[in-house]
Design a protein around this motif. Structure first.
Motif, PDB file in Angstrom:
ATOM      1  N   SER A  68      -2.368  -4.271  -4.704  1.00  0.00           N
ATOM      2  CA  SER A  68      -3.580  -4.176  -3.875  1.00  0.00           C
ATOM      3  C   SER A  68      -4.773  -3.551  -4.607  1.00  0.00           C
ATOM      4  O   SER A  68      -5.910  -4.027  -4.469  1.00  0.00           O
ATOM      5  CB  SER A  68      -3.270  -3.376  -2.608  1.00  0.00           C
ATOM      6  N   ASP A  86      -2.172   7.743  -3.985  1.00  0.00           N
ATOM      7  CA  ASP A  86      -0.715   7.588  -3.940  1.00  0.00           C
ATOM      8  C   ASP A  86      -0.095   8.959  -4.183  1.00  0.00           C
ATOM      9  O   ASP A  86      -0.568   9.718  -5.026  1.00  0.00           O
ATOM     10  CB  ASP A  86      -0.228   6.593  -4.999  1.00  0.00           C
ATOM     11  N   HIS A  91       2.589   7.103 -10.088  1.00  0.00           N
ATOM     12  CA  HIS A  91       1.671   6.073  -9.593  1.00  0.00           C
ATOM     13  C   HIS A  91       0.221   6.548  -9.658  1.00  0.00           C
ATOM     14  O   HIS A  91      -0.695   5.784  -9.953  1.00  0.00           O
ATOM     15  CB  HIS A  91       2.059   5.652  -8.167  1.00  0.00           C
ATOM     16  N   ASP A 113      -0.778  13.094   0.513  1.00  0.00           N
ATOM     17  CA  ASP A 113       0.009  12.368   1.496  1.00  0.00           C
ATOM     18  C   ASP A 113      -0.937  11.345   2.160  1.00  0.00           C
ATOM     19  O   ASP A 113      -2.104  11.665   2.445  1.00  0.00           O
ATOM     20  CB  ASP A 113       0.573  13.333   2.543  1.00  0.00           C
ATOM     21  N   GLY A 114      -0.460  10.142   2.384  1.00  0.00           N
ATOM     22  CA  GLY A 114      -1.321   9.071   2.904  1.00  0.00           C
ATOM     23  C   GLY A 114      -2.007   9.443   4.210  1.00  0.00           C
ATOM     24  O   GLY A 114      -3.141   9.040   4.472  1.00  0.00           O
ATOM     25  N   ASP A 136      -0.260   0.661   3.413  1.00  0.00           N
ATOM     26  CA  ASP A 136       0.856  -0.167   2.959  1.00  0.00           C
ATOM     27  C   ASP A 136       2.039   0.695   2.529  1.00  0.00           C
ATOM     28  O   ASP A 136       2.394   0.739   1.353  1.00  0.00           O
ATOM     29  CB  ASP A 136       0.332  -0.998   1.754  1.00  0.00           C
TER      30      ASP A 136
END
Ligand SMILES: C[S@@+](CC[C@H](N)C(=O)[O-])C[C@H]1O[C@@H](n2cnc3c(N)ncnc32)[C@H](O)[C@@H]1O
Length: 289
Positions: A68, A86, A91, A113-114, A136
């Motif tokens: 993405s 991320d 990552h 954290d997302g 995602d």
């Protein structure tokens, strides 16, 4: 380059949908005076490394596909700002390496954290900003309450991968078999503790009942997959101005994820355009499984 094997054939379907919408978004809003943002809360490395399969020829070339973040960075005209996040250190480093190859793009890479990332991103927006947020996760990492920040912004279009297979696994057909240790997880995933009432219904009464004995109460069973998907869509509809009919992503005939689109903008014209384009894109890909 960090290898990141994840997903399956459905991943490229999801990313094709995302690519089409990003293409539409920057073209449609170019020159309208907005600052355009792309925010990727679970951005990965920018690549999808293909998984080696059993018995595969060792000489078979394994090429990475665009993930993405890379897809978004390649969009023309570009977004004004890219926010890539991320939680994995590896990552995060890969994302920094990726953006270094795009010196003309304005990028910010974070390792949060997302849920915290989305909250902070939404709070950072001002009236002139318009954004796409892509969420995602691998599975149940997203908390429903995080989506409230997106909805309240009124300037974000959301693409969300919802883990319907995880929800189905955690909610067995027979409610007596519900594992108490999942309850809190389901609460967070759905943003309500009243999901049990919504997801379970009385079993149909048998046509021929025991004529001589007491008729037993029929008991409860979980909704079928389509009904559970409809419940998730209607939950999202409680927060957002518009929610599209999701694309169901399958692996070997089993539904794994719902790929969902929602619009937070309450302005009718903006909503109608997003609705028309997302419907067209989702229909185009829904025919392919
Ligand atoms: C499905 S992958 C993302 C793939 C990526 N969107 C793409 O298309 O290339 C999920 C990512 O979420 C990251 N992750 C897992 N838990 C997280 C969390 N709580 N917050 C942020 N990122 C997380 C993982 O490190 C992984 O890179």
């Amino acid at each position: 380059m960090a290898r990141h094997p994840f997903g399956g054939p459905w991943t490229q379907l999801k990313l094709s949908i995302l690519r089409d919408y990003l293409n539409f978004f920057t073209k449609a809003l170019k020159g309208k005076g907005f600052t355009l943002h792309y925010a990727d809360a679970f951005a990965g490395t920018g690549h999808q490394s293909l998984k080696a399969t059993k018995g595969q020829d060792p000489m078979f070339p394994i090429e990475d596909l665009d993930g993405s973040a890379q897809i978004a960075l390649n969009i023309e005209p570009p977004f004004h700002k890219y926010h890539l996040n991320d939680l994995s250190n590896e990552h995060y480093n890969a994302l920094n390496e990726l953006v270094s190859k795009y010196p003309t793009r304005d990028c910010r890479v974070t390792r949060l954290d997302g849920n915290e990332f989305v909250k902070q991103f939404c709070q950072s927006l001002s009236s002139n900003d318009r954004a796409i947020v892509f969420i995602d996760p691998y599975s149940t990492e997203l908390h429903w309450d995080t989506l409230k920040h997106v909805a309240n912004s009124q300037r974000i279009d959301l693409w969300l991968l919802f883990p319907i297979s995880a929800l189905l696994r955690m909610t067995p057909n027979d409610p007596d078999r519900l594992d108490e240790s999942w309850v809190r997880k389901i609460d967070l995933l759905l943003g309500t503790s009243e999901w049990k009432e919504a997801l379970y219904k009385p079993k149909p009464t048998p046509i021929i009942s025991d004529m001589f004995g007491e008729i037993e109460a029929p008991g409860m069973e979980r909704l079928n997959v389509e009904e559970v998907a409809q419940f998730v869509r209607s939950r999202l509809g409680e927060e957002f101005a518009y929610v599209a009919k999701p694309a169901t992503l399958y692996a070997k005939g089993t539904p794994l994820f719902l790929f969902m689109f929602a619009v937070s903008n309450r302005v009718r014209v903006a909503q109608a355009l997003a609705e028309r384009v997302s419907t067209h894109i989702l229909r185009k890909y829904q025919r392919r499984r």
